[in-house]
Design an enzyme around this catalytic site. Structure first.
Site, mmCIF file in Angstrom:
data_model
loop_
_atom_site.group_PDB
_atom_site.id
_atom_site.type_symbol
_atom_site.label_atom_id
_atom_site.label_comp_id
_atom_site.label_asym_id
_atom_site.label_seq_id
_atom_site.Cartn_x
_atom_site.Cartn_y
_atom_site.Cartn_z
ATOM 1 N N ILE A 1 0.834 -1.199 0.000
ATOM 2 C CA ILE A 1 0.000 0.000 0.000
ATOM 3 C C ILE A 1 0.868 1.248 0.000
ATOM 4 O O ILE A 1 0.579 2.225 -0.712
ATOM 5 C CB ILE A 1 -0.960 0.002 1.209
ATOM 6 C CG1 ILE A 1 -1.878 -1.233 1.161
ATOM 7 C CG2 ILE A 1 -1.792 1.286 1.235
ATOM 8 C CD1 ILE A 1 -2.711 -1.340 -0.104
ATOM 9 N N ASN B 1 -8.095 -4.561 -4.335
ATOM 10 C CA ASN B 1 -7.871 -4.393 -2.909
ATOM 11 C C ASN B 1 -6.558 -3.681 -2.600
ATOM 12 O O ASN B 1 -6.313 -3.281 -1.460
ATOM 13 C CB ASN B 1 -7.898 -5.738 -2.186
ATOM 14 C CG ASN B 1 -7.057 -6.800 -2.856
ATOM 15 O OD1 ASN B 1 -7.503 -7.433 -3.816
ATOM 16 N ND2 ASN B 1 -5.834 -6.992 -2.391
ATOM 17 N N GLY C 1 -13.102 -8.555 9.229
ATOM 18 C CA GLY C 1 -13.709 -7.599 10.153
ATOM 19 C C GLY C 1 -14.554 -6.568 9.440
ATOM 20 O O GLY C 1 -15.081 -5.641 10.064
ATOM 21 N N CYS D 1 -9.742 -2.501 2.941
ATOM 22 C CA CYS D 1 -10.113 -2.484 1.523
ATOM 23 C C CYS D 1 -11.521 -3.038 1.330
ATOM 24 O O CYS D 1 -12.307 -2.501 0.534
ATOM 25 C CB CYS D 1 -9.104 -3.282 0.705
ATOM 26 S SG CYS D 1 -8.876 -4.995 1.239
ATOM 27 N N ARG E 1 -9.650 -16.607 1.178
ATOM 28 C CA ARG E 1 -8.491 -16.164 0.424
ATOM 29 C C ARG E 1 -8.247 -17.156 -0.722
ATOM 30 O O ARG E 1 -8.302 -18.368 -0.516
ATOM 31 C CB ARG E 1 -7.256 -16.099 1.329
ATOM 32 C CG ARG E 1 -7.362 -15.078 2.469
ATOM 33 C CD ARG E 1 -7.210 -13.660 1.946
ATOM 34 N NE ARG E 1 -7.333 -12.671 3.015
ATOM 35 C CZ ARG E 1 -6.302 -12.172 3.690
ATOM 36 N NH1 ARG E 1 -5.075 -12.580 3.422
ATOM 37 N NH2 ARG E 1 -6.505 -11.272 4.633
#
Length: 481
Positions: free
Chosen positions: A139, A453, A348, A289, A370
């Site tokens: 990021i 993401n 979350g 994200c 995932r």
């Protein structure tokens, strides 16, 4: 002349017009801090083909392709105005002009539509705002690319420094190489040089100091000429107010976290609740994200139909938190090889909805899998609505939201029947509604939401930083709320 000849002649004509648009767009950006958009997509620093493709993409949203022949007169009209810092959407100008029946010329209509950014109404250009990146991972490097891209005249956000732990010999050279080339997002658009003696990376003329520190409490940023900066923490190591407060050192005024905040740290999703940030708030989070991907369409659906309850299932690309090969991990399943397995894990995002949308009374549950792709995820949002609807109604509503609503920078819309995850690498939206996969049955609606993401989320982070720094300029024509 054959049809093929007609098509080629038309293409060459549009190509020539697009080519002549580039210096006009560039001059507006450099000299006046004006970002030219087309249906919320920036045209700054775009190639001829990219400009033409962006015009063509409008057909997926508006049902008809925009032509540079239509938009060029509006761009020319903008260059004749005394514009201040702003974002101006050529697509919206053309659309609203077509709907206007007063018989105004393009120049007259354009002057009226952007009046808030001209003359006595225009915002004065500021001196810019210093930004520091704490951490330089996935990021961090994408945020760096965006900040460098948006540096424009130098009066906006200025990336002044990155803070990392020392990595040994040629550390700065290796970090510059990771900024220069990315296996997913491609080459950096520009030039990068390294001054090892000065511990500086120079990217497109932006001198970025590399500061080595293992602890935020030991850095005095004023020693590097940094003042009143916004620090973006990309490490995720500290997520509560106490931990993030360690960054409030000399030279740093605000801290923005690129992970879900804990405790009383505000979780901000730009486009939804960024206007709730208090001017004196020094610490805030950009949530995750996935939260950024689901909250804008969830708000849009609740505003129109009411949401009684919902469940989000995210099919998420693997991340650096997982292991390449089976090995010990503190989480039960994330230790299994990421490139070889689908891995059930927790998210979350569902619980974070309450922080970003406190007025939403619906209970939202969530889970995640995932999968072995390196970037781009999809969220499947299953909603029970407070009233019945048809697929066509929801389809048209979400298309309109993506085009004209205050959420148009967050929500994109695609009708391509063969779309797959890699098509959305580099998307600047928080999420993209897949129109072909949309399902509606009475009071039940299922939305399939693609999202990059990494890059889409990084764009949301930069939007929040622009907002709190005062360089998030208004967009014209104004969007009806």
């Amino acid at each position: 002349m054959t049809v093929n000849d007609d098509s080629f002649t038309n293409w060459k004509t549009r190509e020539e017009i697009a080519e002549s648009m580039i210096p006009l767009i560039g001059k507006l950006h450099r000299e006046r801090d004006v970002t030219v958009l087309l249906h919320s997509r920036s045209l700054v620093n775009k190639s001829v083909v990219s400009i033409l493709k962006t015009h063509r993409f409008a057909r997926q949203i508006a049902g008809a392709e925009l032509s540079v022949i239509e938009t060029m007169p509006f761009l020319q009209a903008l260059t004749a105005l005394d514009l201040g810092p702003s974002q101006i959407d050529l697509g919206m100008l053309v659309t609203t002009y077509k709907a206007d029946d007063r018989g105004l010329s393009v120049a007259e209509f354009t002057a009226e539509a952007v009046a808030g950014a001209t003359g006595a109404n225009k915002i004065e250009r500021g001196e810019g705002r210093d930004v520091v990146l704490y951490g330089f991972g996935r990021i961090g490097r994408l945020v760096a690319r965006l900040l460098i891209e948006k540096s424009g005249s130098g009066n906006g956000l200025r990336l002044r420094a990155i803070v990392v732990r020392g990595g040994g010999e040629q550390d700065i050279v290796k970090r510059a190489s990771l900024l220069r080339r990315d296996s997913i997002h491609g080459q950096f658009q520009g030039t990068i040089t390294v001054d090892e003696a000065e511990s500086t990376i120079v990217a497109n003329g932006n001198a970025i100091k590399v500061i080595y520190a293992d602890d935020p409490s030991v850095v005095d940023y004023t020693e590097y000429g940094i003042r009143d900066a916004i620090l973006i923490d990309n490490t995720g190591k500290w997520r509560d107010r106490e931990g993030l407060s360690k960054h409030l050192r000399p030279g740093i005024e605000k801290v923005v976290l690129t992970a879900p905040g804990k405790g009383d740290v505000p979780n901000i999703v730009h486009g939804v609740n960024h206007d709730t940030i208090k001017p004196d708030e020094q610490i805030l989070s950009c949530a995750s994200c996935t939260t950024n991907a689901i909250v804008p369409p969830l708000k849009a659906m609740d505003d129109e139909y009411g949401v009684l309850r919902g469940h989000v299932e995210t099919v998420h690309s693997f991340t650096n938190d997982q292991n390449l090969l089976d090995n010990y991990h503190k989480s039960e399943r994330r230790g299994r090889s990421a490139p070889l397995n689908m891995v059930i894990t927790e998210t979350g995002a569902a619980s974070a909805v309450a922080k970003a949308l406190p007025d939403l009374k619906a209970k939202i549950s969530g889970s995640s899998i995932r999968v072995p792709v390196p970037d781009v995820s999809i969220a499947i949002l299953n909603l029970q609505l407070s009233r019945e609807a048809t697929r066509e109604e929801v389809h048209d509503y979400l298309r309109e939201v993506s085009l004209t609503s205050p959420l148009k920078r967050q929500i994109d819309f695609i009708t391509a029947p063969d779309a797959v995850s890699s098509d959305f690498i580099g998307s600047r939206h928080a999420s993209i509604v897949d129109a072909g996969a949309l399902k509606v049955d009475g009071d039940n609606a299922i939305l399939y939401l693609w999202y990059d993401n990494e890059f889409g989320y990084s764009c949301q982070v930069v939007r929040v930083v622009q907002h709190v720094s005062g360089v998030e300029y208004p967009t014209y024509p104004a969007t009806a709320v």
